[in-house]
Enzyme design. Sequence first.
Site, short mmCIF file in Angstrom:
data_model
loop_
_atom_site.label_atom_id
_atom_site.label_comp_id
_atom_site.label_asym_id
_atom_site.label_seq_id
_atom_site.Cartn_x
_atom_site.Cartn_y
_atom_site.Cartn_z
N HIS A 195 0.84 -1.27 -0.17
CA HIS A 195 -0.01 -0.03 0.16
C HIS A 195 0.88 1.11 -0.04
O HIS A 195 2.09 1.09 0.38
CB HIS A 195 -0.98 -0.05 1.34
N CYS A 221 1.85 2.36 13.05
CA CYS A 221 3.00 2.02 12.15
C CYS A 221 3.18 3.41 11.29
O CYS A 221 2.31 4.39 11.13
CB CYS A 221 2.70 1.04 11.37
#
Length: 649
Positions: A67, A181
């Site tokens: 992604h 993250c």
Amino acid sequence: MDIRELLKQDLMVMDLQATTKQEVIDEMVHNLFVHGIIDDEDVYKKDILAREEESSTGMGDGIAIPHAHDTAVKTPAVMFAKSAQGVDYQSMDGQPAHLFFMIAAPEGGSNTHLKALAALSQVLLNADVVAQLKAATEPAQVQAIFSKAIEAKEAENKARDEREQAMAASERPYLVGVTACPNGIAHTYMAEENLHKAAEKLGVDIKIETDGSEGVGHRLTAQDIARAQGVVIAADKKINMARFDGKPLVNKASIDGIRHPEELIQKVLDGKAAVYHAEGGAVAAEEDDNNGSTWSNIYKQLMNGVSHMLPFVIGGGILMALSFVVESYFGGANSEAFVFLNNAGNMAFAFMVPVLAGYIAESIGDKPALMPGFVGGFMAMVYKGSFGGAYIANIQHTANSNAGFLGGIAAGFIAGYLIVGLRKLFSGMPKSLEGMKPMLLYPVLGLLLIALIMYFIVNPIFSTINSWITSFLNGMGTGNLVLLTTILAGMMAIDMGGPFNKAAYVFASGAFANDPKSVTAAILMGAVMVGGMVPPFATAIGTAFFKNKYTEEERRAGVTNWILGFSFITEGAIPFATSDPGRVLPSCIIGSAIGGALVGMMKVGVPAPHGGLWVSPLATNILGFFVATIVGSIVAALILSFWKKPVNE
């Protein structure tokens, strides 16, 4: 925006042909481009690969979720692809990946679609959904599977919200946590989901704050934290930690929240989690365990000091080198230009070791260690002698103590661990006296102890070590000098910015800092600089003259590497080394070592700690500087390019 709207049937590939991770990314990115989701394949692929370098998006259980969100994305979408044979995607469990979901999010996109994208990773934690997707043969089946799964997930989330509202009256153990993250799309929410599931299994209530791309979700309140028995952190980036002061806390990476959620929760429940103290910013043993081995921590602490020191070394070193040119060609030592440049450079050098020591200490003991670290580093530079000697505080470089650079490194580590020790010593003080620690006890005792240690131990010991090293370097014969320059230059190419590269640079810059007028120190700087320029130049030469051996993306990167090589930026070769380390690294190491050997043989001195070929006018042997760089780069480029196979093979 619903995830079902993003998961478009016309984008789905039910028979992915790729057999490697790179081919998977290439095939899926190209499909997004063909369908108009992105308008620049190279830009989007670059961000996908950058995310993979942080950590693999191969989640395990046969799933990968590459992604990125950037300017190339015209409209948000999720592309599904399926591989029957499976692909080695460097997944967390080491197993082949069969199901691929490539998330394309536009830069600056709305929070709504980012939340929808985050929902994808949560749905994929359902083993039944994964099994159904592996068995699906048509895009319509995939869409139907997700529709059913999302409806069930929405019902589950609603029930969870109701449980969270009722937690205050619950008698079950209560924990709080944070997941985060760098990209905040997949790992953040997968860790959250698995921690919730593990808590339910263990009979624990838990509230998880998510720090993702769409902002902070389920923000923890002061009341939440106060009531909690402990804290579970599963994060890969910096979060607000001070609010957890005094709480048992487990601090791990997001991957641990995904793969081992029960262990993290159980550690808090069993009373094995270290108590976090925000005052010094450290989590006793738990954070050390998270950060790796002792040597890994030492390296990180040293690099914290080096990174803050480098601007002083580079700015001061280059101005001092320019002053020597002025001295030699434009008026001598009495000229105003020489005095100005030399003093400005010396001023920067005077701060170099104190800054190095201060920020090494700060990385260990946080802010209370900064002042003792600075003073310890200052003492290593300006105090001459030890027992009963003459002590002169002079900011000119001629006041350098024999403890010097190495003594400053020692001062930083000692000061940092002194504060850690003082923190433990005073941990039992009454809460009413907490304010005395940072305002009185740490500054006074930290300064007193570092001064005593530097005065009676560090300076005497390191004066002997530093004097021996200086004498050894200045007394080296040509053969030994060539061997040393060969080794240092080769080290610059081993990991291109990693520990070996930094060790070689720190050694050479340390010798230069201790005696900027030393011919040997200048030659060592020359070897390190040539060794660091060879890898980017080698890849630039290879992509220019052996185009059939490199991909289109590599050829574009090669053009940039001409400038990076000229500027002594070794990291330009990292993308090449990442994609083909078995050929790139050996080739560059050989080329860099040959360049370093030529520097030693031709006695090429570069009295500046950075700058690459831009500072070539300062070199003692300009022609030799260019010859060593060009020969080393060509050798590396030829070895690499003849070794590689054509791209179409």
